[in-house]
Design an enzyme around this catalytic site. Structure first.
Site, PDB file in Angstrom:
ATOM      1  N   ARG A 163       1.061  -0.931   0.279  1.00  0.00           N
ATOM      2  CA  ARG A 163      -0.060  -0.381   0.079  1.00  0.00           C
ATOM      3  C   ARG A 163       0.743   1.228   0.310  1.00  0.00           C
ATOM      4  O   ARG A 163       0.235   2.171   0.771  1.00  0.00           O
ATOM      5  CB  ARG A 163      -0.637  -0.001   1.188  1.00  0.00           C
ATOM      6  CG  ARG A 163      -1.986  -0.758   0.870  1.00  0.00           C
ATOM      7  CD  ARG A 163      -2.910  -1.113  -0.468  1.00  0.00           C
ATOM      8  NE  ARG A 163      -4.312  -1.729   0.353  1.00  0.00           N
ATOM      9  CZ  ARG A 163      -4.295  -3.060  -0.087  1.00  0.00           C
ATOM     10  NH1 ARG A 163      -3.104  -4.075  -0.773  1.00  0.00           N
ATOM     11  NH2 ARG A 163      -5.629  -3.983  -0.181  1.00  0.00           N
ATOM     12  N   SER A 235     -11.243  -1.159   2.757  1.00  0.00           N
ATOM     13  CA  SER A 235     -10.246  -1.552   3.673  1.00  0.00           C
ATOM     14  C   SER A 235     -10.042  -0.142   4.678  1.00  0.00           C
ATOM     15  O   SER A 235      -9.410   0.793   4.082  1.00  0.00           O
ATOM     16  CB  SER A 235      -8.879  -2.190   4.072  1.00  0.00           C
ATOM     17  OG  SER A 235      -8.757  -3.551   3.106  1.00  0.00           O
ATOM     18  N   GLU A 332      -5.387   3.110   6.224  1.00  0.00           N
ATOM     19  CA  GLU A 332      -5.247   3.378   4.583  1.00  0.00           C
ATOM     20  C   GLU A 332      -6.240   4.164   3.835  1.00  0.00           C
ATOM     21  O   GLU A 332      -5.888   5.014   2.853  1.00  0.00           O
ATOM     22  CB  GLU A 332      -6.163   1.983   4.514  1.00  0.00           C
ATOM     23  CG  GLU A 332      -5.204   2.105   2.495  1.00  0.00           C
ATOM     24  CD  GLU A 332      -6.350   0.323   2.010  1.00  0.00           C
ATOM     25  OE1 GLU A 332      -6.372  -0.473   2.537  1.00  0.00           O
ATOM     26  OE2 GLU A 332      -6.259   0.155   0.982  1.00  0.00           O
TER      27      GLU A 332
END
Ligand code: EPU
Length: 336
Positions: A163, A235, A332
């Site tokens: 990520r 998420s 995130e």
């Protein structure tokens, strides 16, 4: 061509469905448009709002939002086994996956149904079911806002990680992605070793591209809420990376805790969803914000929640995980 909006409501431009406004928003479809916008100096405050799938607005945005809308997929080079495909930033990621599967090209099938646009894929190096966008991205074409010119950044220079990428760090606020180039393959390369993927694929009759795509879509449908009906940004938290020793200590206390390897020696990844689930929060809500009942990583807007409400709830989740496991979980989602 540029389309410009003023004091625009963003509720349909962010998947959380948060009801904030932006002072100004421009949809652009060419590099020339960007030269026009930045040619006389950058606007004082601006950022890219792509599909709005990984963003939480906690207040009105006082600057300029830039939305790429070009959406072509073109074969740039057909080398036989490998096919290089150029994808405009405004292509819906899942449309690209469907295109690849329809053309019998392997490489992105495990990334089926990830919400968002292709231009956002390199920013957070989208990933799911054992695959990451960085495995197919060859180069990223960007407009550098300071220099007012286009450059191509080779994958090795994108500093992809879990990520992570250069677009979240050195190039944050300085570059606008206009297209990506990906390499797909004609030779079948099924990756079925994540969770229930193999079982779902086998139940559909074996390892074809279409079966893999259908299996991943079915798994995602069964676990994740559809942003079209329930506001969410996938998420909300990243899986935390901790030292192997720390994981060992925790594992002694919580033997069932999932631990995943990382490319960095001595570091492992824990499952934030599991940690949150263990605190008993899955399926709970507070006012208009809750945690999805099948995936504890996903915060949901139960209807009309403000960004402030979501972030307060998220902080309470982080505190509970910290209190129980001593682990900090980071968001995130991009919080604005
Ligand atoms: N788990 C629980 N309870 C939960 C959720 C997960 O106990 O509520 C456990 C699972 O049983 C499993 C482990 O945690 O043992 C990992 O769960 P899962 O395989 O569902 O994956 P994840 O770590 O929760 C990541 C990505 C997802 C991606 C899935 C599948 C992150 C932050 N999330 O989730 O990505 O779809 O893997 O590959 O890395 C997204 O980024 O928006 C996203 C949905």
């Amino acid at each position: 061509m540029i389309r410009e909006f003023h004091n625009i409501n963003l509720s349909r431009r962010n998947s959380f469905g948060v009801d904030q406004t932006a002072h100004r928003l421009i949809e652009f479809d060419s590099e020339e448009d960007l030269r026009q916008i930045f040619g006389n100096g950058a606007p004082s405050r601006w950022m890219v709002l792509s599909g709005g799938n990984n963003i939480l607005f906690t207040r009105d945005y006082e600057g300029l939002l830039l939305t790429p809308v070009a959406h072509q997929i073109r074969i740039r080079e057909d080398r036989g086994e490998e096919v290089i495909v150029k994808v405009d930033a405004g292509v819906e990621w899942d449309d690209l996956v469907e295109w690849a599967v329809a053309h019998d090209l392997w490489g992105v099938e495990n990334l089926s149904l990830i919400p968002g646009k292709a231009g956002a894929a390199p920013v957070q190096n989208i990933g799911a079911y054992g695959a990451e966008a960085s495995q197919v991205i060859r180069r990223v074409r960007v407009f550098l806002t300071d220099a007012c010119r286009m450059v191509e950044i080779e994958a090795e220079k994108c500093h992809f990680g879990y990520r992570e990428s250069i677009f979240k760090h050195e190039l944050r606020g300085r570059a606008i992605i206009t297209s990506i180039e990906i390499a797909l393959h004609r030779t079948p390369t099924p990756h079925l070793d994540y969770g229930d993927v193999r079982r779902e694929v086998e139940s559909r009759g074996g390892e074809t591209l279409r079966n893999i795509r259908d299996a991943i879509c079915a798994i995602r449908h069964s676990k994740l809420p559809d942003p079209a009906t329930t506001g969410n940004a996938g998420s909300f938290f990243k899986n935390p990376i901790v030292s192997a020793e720390r994981a060992e200590e925790l594992k002694r206390e919580f033997p069932d805790m999932p631990v995943y390897p990382t490319p960095v020696e001595g570091q492992v990844k824990l499952a934030a969803g599991w940690l949150i689930d263990q605190t008993g929060l899955k399926g709970c809500h507070e006012g208009r914000v809750g945690i999805h009942h099948r995936q504890a990583l996903v915060l949901i807007n139960l209807g009309g929640a403000t960004g402030g409400e979501v972030i307060r709830f998220a902080h309470s989740v982080q505190e509970k995980v910290k209190a129980r496991f001593g682990i900090a979980i980071d968001t995130e989602v991009n919080i604005i």
